[in-house]
Design an enzyme around this catalytic site. Structure first.
Site, mmCIF file in Angstrom:
data_model
loop_
_atom_site.group_PDB
_atom_site.id
_atom_site.type_symbol
_atom_site.label_atom_id
_atom_site.label_comp_id
_atom_site.label_asym_id
_atom_site.label_seq_id
_atom_site.Cartn_x
_atom_site.Cartn_y
_atom_site.Cartn_z
ATOM 1 N N HIS A 66 -31.322 22.230 1.128
ATOM 2 C CA HIS A 66 -31.375 22.004 -0.324
ATOM 3 C C HIS A 66 -30.648 23.128 -1.027
ATOM 4 C CE1 HIS A 66 -33.015 21.270 -4.363
ATOM 5 N NE2 HIS A 66 -33.280 20.055 -3.928
ATOM 6 N N GLU B 242 -36.044 14.140 0.413
ATOM 7 C CA GLU B 242 -35.510 12.823 0.751
ATOM 8 C C GLU B 242 -36.042 12.308 2.080
ATOM 9 O OE1 GLU B 242 -34.376 11.625 -1.656
ATOM 10 O OE2 GLU B 242 -32.730 12.682 -2.633
HETATM 11 N N1 ACO Z 1 -27.430 19.780 8.494
HETATM 12 C C1 ACO Z 1 -26.641 20.661 9.129
HETATM 13 N N2 ACO Z 1 -26.118 21.756 8.559
HETATM 14 C C2 ACO Z 1 -26.395 21.957 7.272
HETATM 15 C C3 ACO Z 1 -27.220 21.081 6.538
HETATM 16 C C4 ACO Z 1 -27.757 19.962 7.191
HETATM 17 N N3 ACO Z 1 -28.540 19.098 6.585
HETATM 18 N N4 ACO Z 1 -27.326 21.545 5.281
HETATM 19 C C5 ACO Z 1 -26.585 22.664 5.214
HETATM 20 N N5 ACO Z 1 -26.028 22.910 6.411
HETATM 21 C C6 ACO Z 1 -25.204 24.059 6.778
HETATM 22 C C7 ACO Z 1 -23.797 23.960 6.203
HETATM 23 O O1 ACO Z 1 -22.940 23.304 7.106
HETATM 24 C C8 ACO Z 1 -23.443 25.406 5.995
HETATM 25 O O2 ACO Z 1 -23.082 25.942 7.237
HETATM 26 P P1 ACO Z 1 -21.966 27.121 7.322
HETATM 27 O O3 ACO Z 1 -22.523 28.249 6.495
HETATM 28 O O4 ACO Z 1 -21.856 27.386 8.764
HETATM 29 O O5 ACO Z 1 -20.720 26.524 6.701
HETATM 30 C C9 ACO Z 1 -24.771 26.051 5.605
HETATM 31 O O6 ACO Z 1 -25.789 25.213 6.178
HETATM 32 C C10 ACO Z 1 -24.985 26.129 4.105
HETATM 33 O O7 ACO Z 1 -24.688 24.853 3.556
HETATM 34 P P2 ACO Z 1 -24.254 24.572 2.062
HETATM 35 O O8 ACO Z 1 -23.459 23.327 2.027
HETATM 36 O O9 ACO Z 1 -23.692 25.814 1.453
HETATM 37 O O10 ACO Z 1 -25.629 24.335 1.408
HETATM 38 P P3 ACO Z 1 -25.814 23.674 0.015
HETATM 39 O O11 ACO Z 1 -26.896 24.414 -0.625
HETATM 40 O O12 ACO Z 1 -24.549 23.554 -0.736
HETATM 41 O O13 ACO Z 1 -26.202 22.198 0.435
HETATM 42 C C11 ACO Z 1 -27.241 20.129 0.645
HETATM 43 C C12 ACO Z 1 -27.350 21.574 0.102
HETATM 44 C C13 ACO Z 1 -26.031 19.410 0.009
HETATM 45 C C14 ACO Z 1 -28.502 19.366 0.284
HETATM 46 C C15 ACO Z 1 -27.073 20.197 2.175
HETATM 47 O O14 ACO Z 1 -28.156 20.903 2.740
HETATM 48 C C16 ACO Z 1 -26.920 18.823 2.815
HETATM 49 O O15 ACO Z 1 -25.822 18.274 2.842
HETATM 50 N N6 ACO Z 1 -28.039 18.232 3.358
HETATM 51 C C17 ACO Z 1 -27.981 16.934 3.948
HETATM 52 C C18 ACO Z 1 -28.001 15.847 2.870
HETATM 53 C C19 ACO Z 1 -29.358 15.726 2.173
HETATM 54 O O16 ACO Z 1 -30.413 15.698 2.803
HETATM 55 N N7 ACO Z 1 -29.311 15.633 0.821
HETATM 56 C C20 ACO Z 1 -30.515 15.510 -0.022
HETATM 57 C C21 ACO Z 1 -30.832 16.802 -0.677
HETATM 58 S S1 ACO Z 1 -32.347 16.694 -1.593
HETATM 59 C C22 ACO Z 1 -31.908 16.174 -3.139
HETATM 60 O O17 ACO Z 1 -30.778 16.142 -3.495
HETATM 61 C C23 ACO Z 1 -32.995 15.666 -4.047
#
Ligand code: ACO
Length: 377
Positions: free
Chosen positions: A256, A314
């Protein structure tokens, strides 16, 4: 006045409003709705109580709750032209969020013209429109509303034509309450921007639905459930999750932007899910989902150490709504059924001390161009 020239992509870290509606603390994993921790409020309150809390700042007394229920129940009739629009959308097989956005836009046909009246109309109509469209898509006629049912019970009744069990209504209300408001997210901000021009609430909520519909905002619960089904069995969980992570894929339902500890809404919904699956004969899906969750959190720490990737709302939203027999196509529209409470409350709050939103942009285009006649280009 000095111009602020620092550009922050996505307005990250920019404070753009003051609100008494909800507070999100991502480091502590805390969500307050109207001052109540979400874990205190969501499993106990009727959805109408949360609507009253958001609109008026306090829980309703008994007579106020009765009056709000009566008001919402009295606003469930869909304008005939709106129904025609839903029929046309169903004939074109439009996704439910597009149909909902079109239908809500047409509620100008039924507005009272005052903001509080429109807030009630919008909260009352969104579940009716979602349910009517779900039935039309399946070739069924919409169900006649029953004014004797509560808001949440009415939604399930309008979807299925059957009066739901008290347990199903409780589970749905807990979900709706957890999702009713969540700070200045993209759809809520959109609604506030629109109403800040002194436009009306139908316009604001239509815009908010347009924002919610995007996959970066309201679209994750369907894919989270798909992942559990694709894994299919406990034995396949670890190799399948490892394969996804090694391919660089994201595990849906985890991570998140704001919460770096477990999303408090996931916590509340986790407690709601267990009794649902005990009663619906799908205990195996539930057991598998729990196994996938535990494993995913462990593997995320192994593959992405120190990122704090925890289960998000979610994942459990998908389990609650699947447990209530809602198809994944209805997950995001059901989010709108909940969030319209927050959208309308934010609009009312914005209007109470309004200043039109008008941020700055930094110009990055050319500055020295000269006109070239058409025949010379
Ligand atoms: N699975 C695997 N790796 C992940 C995930 C995940 N679900 N989420 C983040 N990461 C990794 C990224 O690849 C990144 O790795 P790196 O540093 O090696 O490049 C690191 O963790 C940080 O990720 P960011 O993208 O900077 O995190 P951000 O805060 O921007 O993303 C998000 C948040 C978009 C929710 C992300 O965690 C994601 O895509 N999750 C999966 C989709 C999801 O479940 N969305 C619903 C969110 S809840 C809501 O919106 C109400």
């Amino acid at each position: 006045m000095r111009m602020e020239t620092t550009f922050r992509a996505g307005l990250e870290g920019v404070v753009a409003a003051q609100t008494r509606l909800s507070s999100v603390d991502g480091d502590r994993g805390e969500l307050l709705i109207g001052g109540f921790p979400v874990g205190e409020l969501a499993p106990r309150a009727r959805f109408e109580e949360v609507v009253h809390l958001l609109w008026h700042g306090d829980l309703p007394a008994e007579a106020e709750l009765r009056e709000l229920r009566r008001q919402l129940a009295g606003l469930r009739r869909v304008p005939p032209a709106t129904l025609d629009l839903l029929r046309a959308a169903a004939a074109g097989r439009l996704p439910a969020m597009e149909a909902l956005r079109m239908a809500v836009g047409s509620l100008s046909l039924a507005t009272s013209g005052d903001a509080q009246g429109d807030a009630a109309l919008l909260v009352a109509q969104v579940p009716v429109l979602v349910a009517a469209y779900a039935r039309l898509l399946q070739g069924q006629e919409p169900v006649e509303p029953d004014p004797g049912l509560s808001h949440a019970a009415s939604y399930l009744y309008l979807l299925t034509g059957r009066v739901p069990s008290p347990e199903a209504v409780r589970a749905l209300e807990t979900y709706l309450n957890t999702a009713a408001d969540h700070g200045l997210n993209a759809s809520t901000f959109s609604a506030r921007v629109i109403v800040s021009t002194e436009s009306d609430l139908v316009s604001a909520v239509t815009g908010a639905i347009g924002a919610l519909k995007g996959p970066l905002h309201g679209g994750a619960p369907g894919p989270a459930l798909d992942m559990v089904f694709e894994i299919g069995s406990r034995e396949r969980a670890e190799p399948e999750l490892r394969a996804r992570l090694e391919r660089g894929e994201r595990l849906m339902g985890f991570g998140h932007r704001i919460y770096k500890v477990r999303d408090p809404r996931a916590e509340v919904l986790a407690r709601t899910v267990a009794p649902l699956y005990g009663a619906n004969g799908q205990g195996e899906v539930y057991e598998l989902a729990l196994h996938v969750e535990r494993l995913a959190v462990r593997l995320l720490e192994e593959y992405k150490p120190g990122r704090g990737l925890q289960t998000n709302v979610e994942f459990y939203t998908a389990l609650v709504l699947h447990g209530l027999d809602l198809s994944p196509a209805l997950f995001t529209p059901t989010f709108a059924v909940a969030r319209v409470a927050g959208w309308t409350a934010h609009c009312l709050e914005q209007l109470r001390s309004n200043r039109i939103f008008r941020p700055q942009s930094v110009y990055t285009g050319a500055t020295d161009r000269r006109w070239v006649p058409l025949e010379e280009r």
